[in-house]
Scaffold this motif. Structure first.
Motif, PDB file in Angstrom:
ATOM      1  N   LEU A 787      -2.719   4.304  -5.884  1.00  0.00           N
ATOM      2  CA  LEU A 787      -2.574   2.299  -6.183  1.00  0.00           C
ATOM      3  C   LEU A 787      -1.630   2.485  -6.132  1.00  0.00           C
ATOM      4  N   ALA A 788      -0.270   1.953  -6.236  1.00  0.00           N
ATOM      5  CA  ALA A 788       0.439   1.155  -6.222  1.00  0.00           C
ATOM      6  C   ALA A 788       0.851   1.195  -4.456  1.00  0.00           C
ATOM      7  N   ALA A 789       0.792   2.442  -3.774  1.00  0.00           N
ATOM      8  CA  ALA A 789       0.512   1.830  -1.836  1.00  0.00           C
ATOM      9  C   ALA A 789      -0.185   1.010  -1.665  1.00  0.00           C
ATOM     10  N   GLU A 790      -1.381   1.355  -2.052  1.00  0.00           N
ATOM     11  CA  GLU A 790      -2.395   0.457  -1.578  1.00  0.00           C
ATOM     12  C   GLU A 790      -2.322  -1.407  -2.323  1.00  0.00           C
ATOM     13  N   LEU A 791      -2.240  -1.475  -2.936  1.00  0.00           N
ATOM     14  CA  LEU A 791      -1.646  -2.778  -3.992  1.00  0.00           C
ATOM     15  C   LEU A 791      -0.734  -3.658  -2.735  1.00  0.00           C
ATOM     16  N   ALA A 792       0.225  -2.833  -2.689  1.00  0.00           N
ATOM     17  CA  ALA A 792       1.240  -2.624  -1.433  1.00  0.00           C
ATOM     18  C   ALA A 792       0.669  -3.282  -0.055  1.00  0.00           C
ATOM     19  N   ALA A 793      -0.303  -2.406  -0.047  1.00  0.00           N
ATOM     20  CA  ALA A 793      -0.855  -2.705   2.012  1.00  0.00           C
ATOM     21  C   ALA A 793      -1.689  -3.978   1.640  1.00  0.00           C
ATOM     22  N   GLY A 794      -1.480  -5.095   0.142  1.00  0.00           N
ATOM     23  CA  GLY A 794      -2.537  -5.322   0.272  1.00  0.00           C
ATOM     24  C   GLY A 794      -4.127  -6.243   0.229  1.00  0.00           C
ATOM     25  N   ALA A 795      -4.736  -4.452  -0.423  1.00  0.00           N
ATOM     26  CA  ALA A 795      -5.778  -4.051  -0.298  1.00  0.00           C
ATOM     27  C   ALA A 795      -6.449  -4.428  -1.850  1.00  0.00           C
ATOM     28  N   ALA A 796      -6.051  -5.250  -2.805  1.00  0.00           N
ATOM     29  CA  ALA A 796      -6.518  -5.547  -4.003  1.00  0.00           C
ATOM     30  C   ALA A 796      -7.963  -5.531  -4.231  1.00  0.00           C
ATOM     31  N   GLY A 797      -8.351  -6.731  -3.144  1.00  0.00           N
ATOM     32  CA  GLY A 797      -9.407  -7.382  -3.404  1.00  0.00           C
ATOM     33  C   GLY A 797     -10.661  -5.865  -2.778  1.00  0.00           C
ATOM     34  N   ARG A 798     -10.449  -5.182  -2.361  1.00  0.00           N
ATOM     35  CA  ARG A 798     -11.248  -3.763  -2.141  1.00  0.00           C
ATOM     36  C   ARG A 798     -12.070  -3.538  -3.167  1.00  0.00           C
ATOM     37  N   GLU A 799     -13.698  -2.841  -3.523  1.00  0.00           N
ATOM     38  CA  GLU A 799     -13.882  -2.936  -4.818  1.00  0.00           C
ATOM     39  C   GLU A 799     -13.357  -1.365  -5.055  1.00  0.00           C
ATOM     40  N   GLU A 800     -13.359  -0.865  -4.245  1.00  0.00           N
ATOM     41  CA  GLU A 800     -12.939   0.644  -4.369  1.00  0.00           C
ATOM     42  C   GLU A 800     -11.830   0.850  -4.702  1.00  0.00           C
ATOM     43  N   VAL A 801     -11.055  -0.104  -4.544  1.00  0.00           N
ATOM     44  CA  VAL A 801      -9.405  -0.558  -5.180  1.00  0.00           C
ATOM     45  C   VAL A 801      -9.547  -0.887  -6.468  1.00  0.00           C
ATOM     46  N   LEU A 802     -10.220  -1.801  -6.597  1.00  0.00           N
ATOM     47  CA  LEU A 802     -10.509  -2.589  -8.238  1.00  0.00           C
ATOM     48  C   LEU A 802     -10.876  -1.078  -8.932  1.00  0.00           C
ATOM     49  N   ALA A 803     -11.739  -0.063  -8.301  1.00  0.00           N
ATOM     50  CA  ALA A 803     -12.677   0.757  -8.936  1.00  0.00           C
ATOM     51  C   ALA A 803     -11.026   1.219  -9.420  1.00  0.00           C
ATOM     52  N   ALA A 804     -10.052   1.672  -8.626  1.00  0.00           N
ATOM     53  CA  ALA A 804      -9.246   2.211  -8.773  1.00  0.00           C
ATOM     54  C   ALA A 804      -8.214   1.692 -10.505  1.00  0.00           C
ATOM     55  N   VAL A 805      -8.428   1.062  -9.927  1.00  0.00           N
ATOM     56  CA  VAL A 805      -7.044  -0.544 -11.201  1.00  0.00           C
ATOM     57  C   VAL A 805      -8.160   0.433 -12.495  1.00  0.00           C
ATOM     58  N   HIS A 806      -9.163   0.273 -12.450  1.00  0.00           N
ATOM     59  CA  HIS A 806     -10.077   0.087 -13.614  1.00  0.00           C
ATOM     60  C   HIS A 806      -9.507   1.112 -14.055  1.00  0.00           C
ATOM     61  N   ARG A 807     -10.105   2.584 -13.696  1.00  0.00           N
ATOM     62  CA  ARG A 807      -9.372   3.746 -13.738  1.00  0.00           C
ATOM     63  C   ARG A 807      -8.297   4.092 -13.769  1.00  0.00           C
ATOM     64  N   CYS A 808      -6.691   3.832 -13.424  1.00  0.00           N
ATOM     65  CA  CYS A 808      -5.481   3.761 -13.375  1.00  0.00           C
ATOM     66  C   CYS A 808      -5.376   3.083 -15.231  1.00  0.00           C
ATOM     67  N   ALA A 809      -6.075   1.420 -15.429  1.00  0.00           N
ATOM     68  CA  ALA A 809      -6.073   0.905 -16.673  1.00  0.00           C
ATOM     69  C   ALA A 809      -6.141   1.942 -17.607  1.00  0.00           C
ATOM     70  N   GLY A 810      -7.266   2.690 -17.512  1.00  0.00           N
ATOM     71  CA  GLY A 810      -8.214   3.338 -18.972  1.00  0.00           C
ATOM     72  C   GLY A 810      -6.784   4.381 -19.481  1.00  0.00           C
ATOM     73  N   SER A 811      -6.450   5.448 -18.237  1.00  0.00           N
ATOM     74  CA  SER A 811      -5.373   6.487 -17.646  1.00  0.00           C
ATOM     75  C   SER A 811      -4.800   5.734 -18.650  1.00  0.00           C
ATOM     76  N   ALA A 812      -3.712   4.681 -18.506  1.00  0.00           N
ATOM     77  CA  ALA A 812      -2.548   4.054 -18.677  1.00  0.00           C
ATOM     78  C   ALA A 812      -2.870   3.721 -20.535  1.00  0.00           C
ATOM     79  N   GLY A 813      -3.942   3.552 -20.902  1.00  0.00           N
ATOM     80  CA  GLY A 813      -3.839   3.515 -22.446  1.00  0.00           C
ATOM     81  C   GLY A 813      -3.790   4.132 -23.117  1.00  0.00           C
ATOM     82  N   ALA A 814      -4.539   5.388 -22.392  1.00  0.00           N
ATOM     83  CA  ALA A 814      -4.825   6.288 -22.767  1.00  0.00           C
ATOM     84  C   ALA A 814      -3.632   7.029 -23.013  1.00  0.00           C
TER      85      ALA A 814
END
Length: 871
Positions: A787-814
């Protein structure tokens, strides 16, 4: 699959057809056997008839007579010679005598010549003795013949020679006759034996044939009776089927392979408004379906052949039927192929389900109304909770602050009374909310070390004033050795005991209430701990002892009842069962009650540190070493004032905001150590305000935000944490809980504490194995790196990246990566708000936090490796 089903069906039909084939072949085989038997009898009869015809003819009699006549004729011939010789000696020999001699010779010769020329005597000629005698006789005749054929004078002269020859051959002729007669007698006997044998065989075959015909007759009679029985059964079955079809509420339609209707039941006539005479011969689909269905003629039968009646259907077909008047109705049908009379037919069962659809619609509407009612009830509970907790917060908060002022004994009693009433009202609100939690399935257990003695002291301290108001004594004691520390959910145990003691206090006056605790070893590491709440009150009848544990059930529902909602004992039972225990009551009216509960508890190795801290806590408050800067966002002036007074009393600085919008602006411009955010506010509510703070780039975007709310339903608490709130503080504000939150915000070193980078206590380190934890963290690190690599490449607006952000946020909280969770949630909020600048800023803020989080996780995993003595 359908090919396999067809093959299986054909094999079963072949197996079922074999007995039928045998039944069909059996009469043919019997007839064939009878035919063969009759043929054998006919052949044997022909032979017997032939032999009898041979016996009826005179051939054998003639042969025997001929053989007998040979000897006779020879004797006459010999007599003629002797008579001629005597007459010759007397001188009386005449030509007549010689002629007579020649005649007798010719007759004898003809008899002998018959044996040679006639085939009838072939068998005799085959006999050696007969052949020898016949040859000797022939030779003698050959010698006599010249004299017989000579003139009379020579014949007369040769009479002596003829007589001598006759004498010589007389014995041979006699033997010839006897041998022939004996042979023909033997042949006659053989013929009679053969005929007798043939007749016996014919009789045996005839007997067998008679038996076979008798058995065949019996079999035919049995078959005839069986056929009559089966015909009667078929007639009865046909009658029953006709009755079933005629009385069936479902329409039954039978069609051929091309879809043409063969049979049309009375129910089908009623459903479609067509008579059977009108329907027969018509295409089924054209009759029962509206034109817009678009089904070709015969396609329904073809669909049944393929076991797929309609697209998307299997055993049942749901379609719109058409009546004769053109109106349509919802129908349910079932279609099956069948073999009948060597042809393929298709049977359709169809019913009008208009009433069923109307009932389903009514049920759906009723369900929707029920769901709406449940939602309305939940909304009502939430609103009432908020509306009741807001004044309660002001009441109890003011009382808490009032205690810090100088009060005399009388004023303190008044304050105690007011606080007790407020706590009772707060307990009622908590009961309703607990019931809502159970109904939502959101009630969970915590598992931590605690001291039973501390829980019991808290219960007694909480209820002592109420008991004293009723003139009761309240205390607790161990029965046997003390059992502590132990592991369990102290808060829920405290709540159950509070409900039981509170219930005992309501129904006991000028008496005694006692809590007894007894522990005994159970199974494995668990002990069974029994708590007994004993009172000397009014008691409970046996018929009511089960009813009192139901929701809203009260023994006394009159205006003079003791008070309460009837929820306390019902909630107590739910909590006890949730903790794996059981609860009950023993009572005698007029003598008091004993409420007992048994819980499985595990002994802890060490006492919890907070328990030791509570016992040694100083009574005088001291100023904090590191004062906090706290932002209080609250629209209610009373609550805002109480919060300010409580926080300032602990030595911290307070900044106020009257709504969510003002709170967002102050958080963006100033760095606070802690934000207390009310949830329900005008202009901008607490959830939206928290989202904006987390998503923005303000000074306080990553500080802890404590949600202050009276909305304490389980699903709401989860929603508050999802938007970025760190903790939840429920109204009415519990001052010790507020002090704990303020103390937890300050680090040991004295610096204000933002959300921690990594909190291993939240990852289940005490519940999961080391191997499982390591696997989870390794997958989480790989997920974060990608996820960090995709965000560094400027892909934060893509739907699949935002879905990965949501999944990673849930994992981070757990897994306890709280700061990363906050940054990822801020990124999600920025993406939903469609702000390009804020999205880029939020994405850029994730990378350094991820680097910090990754390092913290790696260090923690390294510290968890087992040492040399582990094992």
């Amino acid at each position: 699959m359908w090919d396999i089903e067809i093959a299986t069906k054909r094999r079963d039909e072949a197996r079922r057809g074999r007995p039928r084939l045998l039944r069909l072949l059996r009469p043919g085989l019997v007839v064939l056997a009878l035919g063969l038997a009759l043929a054998v009898i006919a052949g044997m009869s022909v032979g017997v008839m032939g032999q009898m015809r041979a016996l009826r003819t005179a051939a054998s009699d003639n042969l025997q007579w001929t053989l007998a006549q040979v000897d006779t004729e020879f004797l006459r011939y010999h007599h003629a010679i002797e008579e001629a010789r005597v007459n010759s000696m007397l001188g009386a020999l005449t030509a007549a005598d010689l002629a007579e001699l020649r005649t007798r010779f010719d007759i004898f010769y003809s008899r002998i010549d018959t044996f040679r020329a006639t085939g009838t005597y072939a068998k005799l000629r085959d006999d050696p003795e007969f052949s020898r005698a016949f040859a000797d006789t022939g030779a003698a005749l050959a010698q006599m013949m010249p004299l017989i054929d000579a003139p009379d004078d020579q014949l007369a002269a040769g009479l002596v020679a003829l007589d001598t020859e006759a004498e010589a051959v007389a014995q041979t002729v006699r033997s010839l006759s006897l041998i022939g007669l004996a042979e023909f007698a033997r042949q006659s006997d053989a013929g009679r034996v053969a005929i007798t044998t043939m007749l016996m065989r014919l009789g045996g075959v005839a007997s067998v044939l008679f038996v076979a015909i008798s058995l065949l007759a019996v079999s035919l009679l049995r078959l005839y009776r069986l056929s009559e029985t089966r015909a009667a059964e078929r007639a009865a079955t046909a009658t029953r089927m006709r009755t079933v079809i005629e009385t069936s509420l479902d329409g039954i339609i039978v069609c051929d392979r091309s879809g043409r209707i063969i049979e049309f039941s009375p129910a089908a006539e009623t459903i479609f408004g067509q008579t059977a005479a009108e329907a027969k011969g018509r295409d089924m689909l054209g009759l029962i379906l509206p034109p817009e269905a678009g089904m070709a003629p015969g396609s329904l039968a073809l669909a049944a052949e393929l076991r797929n009646p309609l697209p998307g259907a299997h055993d049942r077909i749901y379609l719109d039927g058409r009546r004769r008047d053109g109106s349509t109705f919802p129908a349910e049908a079932s279609l099956r192929p069948a073999d009948a009379g060597g042809g393929r037919i298709f049977v359709l069962f169809i019913r009008d389900i208009s009433a069923l659809k109307e009932a389903e619609a009514a049920l759906t509407e009723a369900r929707d109304r029920a769901v709406a009612g449940e939602k309305a009830k939940a909304d009502f509970v939430a609103v009432m909770s908020h509306e009741m907790r807001t004044p309660l917060n002001g009441l109890l908060g003011s009382i808490s602050l009032l205690r810090d002022t100088g009060l005399d004994a009388r004023q303190r009693r008044y304050v105690d009374t007011v606080e007790l009433s407020g706590r009772l009202l707060s307990g009622l609100v908590n009961d309703v909310l607990d019931l809502s939690k159970f109904e939502a399935g959101m009630m969970t257990l915590s598992r931590a070390p605690f001291l039973l003695s501390r829980v019991l002291e808290d219960v007694v301290a909480n209820q002592r004033e109420l008991a004293r108001a009723h003139g009761n004594r309240l205390d607790w004691s161990w029965c046997g050795p003390a059992f502590e520390p132990c592991i369990g959910d102290a808060a829920k145990l405290r709540q159950v005991l509070l409900n039981l003691v509170n219930n005992a206090t309501k129904f006991t006056t000028d008496g005694e209430i006692r809590i007894e605790v007894e522990a005994s070893p159970g199974t494995a590491a668990l002990w069974e701990v029994e708590f007994r709440v004993i009172d000397t009150g009014t008691g409970i009848g046996e018929a009511d002892q089960e009813r009192i544990f139901r929701d809203f059930e009260m023994l006394d529902s009159s205006y003079g009842r003791q008070g309460g909602t009837g929820l306390g004992l019902g909630i107590a039972r739910r909590l006890v069962e949730l903790m794996g225990g059981e609860i009950g009551v023993e009572s005698t009216p007029g003598e008091g009650s004993l409420f007992w509960l048994r819980l499985p508890l595990e002994r802890a190795e060490t006492a919890p540190p907070e328990a030791r801290a509570l016992r040694s806590r100083p009574r005088r408050r001291r100023a904090p070493v590191h004062p906090l800067s706290v932002l209080v966002v609250e629209d209610n002036e009373i609550n805002r004032t109480l919060l300010r007074e409580m926080i300032e009393a602990e030595g911290h600085a307070v900044t106020e905001a009257v709504n969510g919008r003002e709170g967002v602006e102050r958080a963006a411009s100033t760095r606070f150590d802690l934000i207390l955010m009310d949830v329900s506010m005008p202009v901008l509510d607490g959830r939206d305000a928290t989202r904006e703070i987390r998503a923005g780039a303000g000074a306080s975007r990553d500080v802890p935000i404590i949600g202050v709310t009276a909305h304490a339903l389980p699903e709401e608490l989860a929603a508050f944490r999802e938007v970025g709130m760190t903790e939840i503080l429920k109204k009415p504000i519990d001052r010790p809980e507020l002090v704990r939150l303020l103390a937890g915000t300050v680090q040991a070193g004295g610096a204000p504490a933002p959300a921690p980078v990594f909190d291993p206590e939240r990852c289940g380190a005490g519940l999961l194995s080391a191997v499982t934890l390591r696997g989870l963290f390794e997958r989480f690190v790989a997920q974060g790196d990608a996820l960090a690599a995709e965000l560094a490449a400027g892909a934060a607006g893509r739907e699949e990246v935002l879905a990965a952000v949501h999944r990673c946020a849930g994992s981070a909280g757990a897994l306890g990566a709280l700061r990363l969770q906050m940054r990822l949630q801020a990124l999600e909020t920025a993406a939903k708000r469609d702000g390009a600048a804020s999205l880029a800023a939020a994405a850029a803020a994730v990378t350094p936090v991820w680097t910090e989080t990754r390092a913290a996780i790696t260090d923690w995993l390294a510290a968890q490796r087992p040492g040399p003595s582990a094992g």
